[in-house]
Write an enzyme that holds these catalytic residues in place. Structure first.
Site, mmCIF file in Angstrom:
data_model
loop_
_atom_site.group_PDB
_atom_site.id
_atom_site.type_symbol
_atom_site.label_atom_id
_atom_site.label_comp_id
_atom_site.label_asym_id
_atom_site.label_seq_id
_atom_site.Cartn_x
_atom_site.Cartn_y
_atom_site.Cartn_z
ATOM 1 N N HIS A 34 0.526 -1.322 -0.153
ATOM 2 C CA HIS A 34 -0.129 -0.235 0.127
ATOM 3 C C HIS A 34 0.972 1.238 0.029
ATOM 4 O O HIS A 34 0.596 2.271 -0.746
ATOM 5 C CB HIS A 34 -0.954 -0.253 1.367
ATOM 6 C CG HIS A 34 -1.974 -1.055 1.266
ATOM 7 N ND1 HIS A 34 -2.094 -1.677 2.579
ATOM 8 C CD2 HIS A 34 -2.879 -1.598 0.515
ATOM 9 C CE1 HIS A 34 -3.035 -2.626 2.166
ATOM 10 N NE2 HIS A 34 -3.458 -2.586 0.891
ATOM 11 N N LYS B 8 -17.952 -6.084 5.849
ATOM 12 C CA LYS B 8 -16.665 -6.918 5.963
ATOM 13 C C LYS B 8 -16.052 -7.060 7.570
ATOM 14 O O LYS B 8 -16.047 -6.199 8.378
ATOM 15 C CB LYS B 8 -15.466 -5.971 5.371
ATOM 16 C CG LYS B 8 -15.053 -6.554 3.833
ATOM 17 C CD LYS B 8 -14.061 -5.557 3.248
ATOM 18 C CE LYS B 8 -13.665 -5.985 1.770
ATOM 19 N NZ LYS B 8 -12.618 -5.349 1.433
ATOM 20 N N SER C 278 -2.921 -7.501 2.684
ATOM 21 C CA SER C 278 -3.223 -7.482 4.264
ATOM 22 C C SER C 278 -3.453 -8.907 4.858
ATOM 23 O O SER C 278 -3.106 -9.379 5.743
ATOM 24 C CB SER C 278 -4.435 -6.637 4.318
ATOM 25 O OG SER C 278 -4.256 -5.419 4.105
ATOM 26 N N ARG D 34 -1.622 -5.794 -8.378
ATOM 27 C CA ARG D 34 -0.552 -6.741 -8.200
ATOM 28 C C ARG D 34 -0.310 -7.771 -9.603
ATOM 29 O O ARG D 34 0.824 -8.287 -9.689
ATOM 30 C CB ARG D 34 -1.039 -7.446 -7.006
ATOM 31 C CG ARG D 34 -0.549 -6.638 -5.510
ATOM 32 C CD ARG D 34 -1.383 -7.287 -4.758
ATOM 33 N NE ARG D 34 -2.651 -6.913 -4.641
ATOM 34 C CZ ARG D 34 -3.514 -6.994 -3.759
ATOM 35 N NH1 ARG D 34 -3.170 -7.391 -2.581
ATOM 36 N NH2 ARG D 34 -4.769 -6.683 -3.799
HETATM 37 P P1 ADP Z 1 -5.492 -6.095 0.213
HETATM 38 O O1 ADP Z 1 -6.165 -6.633 1.303
HETATM 39 O O2 ADP Z 1 -5.632 -6.826 -1.078
HETATM 40 O O3 ADP Z 1 -4.396 -5.380 0.738
HETATM 41 P P2 ADP Z 1 -7.027 -3.345 0.162
HETATM 42 O O4 ADP Z 1 -8.365 -2.965 -0.084
HETATM 43 O O5 ADP Z 1 -6.336 -2.890 1.241
HETATM 44 O O6 ADP Z 1 -6.752 -4.895 -0.112
HETATM 45 O O7 ADP Z 1 -6.406 -2.590 -1.267
HETATM 46 C C1 ADP Z 1 -6.304 -1.371 -1.597
HETATM 47 C C2 ADP Z 1 -5.897 -1.088 -2.738
HETATM 48 O O8 ADP Z 1 -4.325 -1.441 -2.800
HETATM 49 C C3 ADP Z 1 -6.296 -2.022 -4.067
HETATM 50 O O9 ADP Z 1 -6.324 -1.100 -4.915
HETATM 51 C C4 ADP Z 1 -5.170 -3.184 -3.978
HETATM 52 O O10 ADP Z 1 -5.137 -3.467 -5.471
HETATM 53 C C5 ADP Z 1 -3.916 -2.264 -3.677
HETATM 54 N N1 ADP Z 1 -2.905 -3.068 -3.163
HETATM 55 C C6 ADP Z 1 -3.002 -4.016 -2.197
HETATM 56 N N2 ADP Z 1 -2.227 -4.524 -2.027
HETATM 57 C C7 ADP Z 1 -1.008 -3.949 -3.085
HETATM 58 C C8 ADP Z 1 0.427 -4.176 -3.074
HETATM 59 N N3 ADP Z 1 1.117 -5.392 -2.510
HETATM 60 N N4 ADP Z 1 0.911 -3.594 -4.200
HETATM 61 C C9 ADP Z 1 0.256 -2.937 -5.203
HETATM 62 N N5 ADP Z 1 -1.236 -2.700 -4.540
HETATM 63 C C10 ADP Z 1 -1.477 -3.110 -3.805
#
Ligand code: ADP
Length: 161
Positions: free
Chosen positions: A17, A41, A128, A90
């Protein structure tokens, strides 16, 4: 001033993130990291905790602010006068859902464009969910999450496991 909104659950924030936040902050004048609150959620961290962890981790980025919302991201972006919604990608597996969401958001608010930023090669695997799984099984997550949030994340996830 070009403003972007980067929405997500951030439950909890990861280095993946943070990498997207840094890249977005270099592209836009102002980035709002938006903790999207979804009552359906079952999150590990409260919205307030997620906002605070993100604030701690982005304290060195003057053009980044953090907020939360339980409404539609497209509406939030319109009210905030943002031009873009930033999403991280990703792998191809993220693409289908994100592309569909982008088209829905465009229908809801045609003035806001979704901008995809590819994940870095070091964080392609990171989510996450991975952080929670590894920590629950007593693995080392220090390379996966920002140091500012590490103690709080470990304390909560170890207490849960
Ligand atoms: P996650 O649980 O998959 O981390 P989130 O809802 O918190 O999901 O993700 C928020 C945004 O960040 C989304 O656009 C997701 O695709 C992106 N994201 C999550 N992890 C990564 C990563 N490792 N690299 C790039 N983008 C990411």
């Amino acid at each position: 001033m070009t403003k972007a909104v980067y929405p997500g659950s951030f439950d909890p924030v990861t280095n993946g993130h943070l990498e997207i936040i840094r890249k977005a902050a270099a592209l836009f004048d102002h980035v709002v990291v938006l903790v999207a609150v979804n009552a359906a959620k079952n999150c590990t961290f409260s919205a307030k905790e997620r906002v605070q962890m993100l604030r701690d981790c982005t304290a060195d980025m003057p053009n980044v602010t953090v907020d939360s919302s339980d409404g539609l991201v497209a509406h939030y972006a319109g009210q905030a006068d943002a031009r873009a919604i930033v999403k991280g990608l990703r792998a191809m597996s993220d693409f289908d859902a994100e592309f569909q969401q982008a088209l829905v958001n465009r229908r809801l608010n045609p003035h806001v464009e979704t901008v995809f930023i590819p994940a870095g090669s070091d964080s392609m695997f990171l989510s996450s969910g991975v952080v929670k799984q590894v920590c629950a099984l007593h693995g080392d997550i220090s390379a996966f999450v920002p140091p500012q949030a590490l103690p709080q994340i470990i304390a909560r996830l170890k207490a849960k496991s």
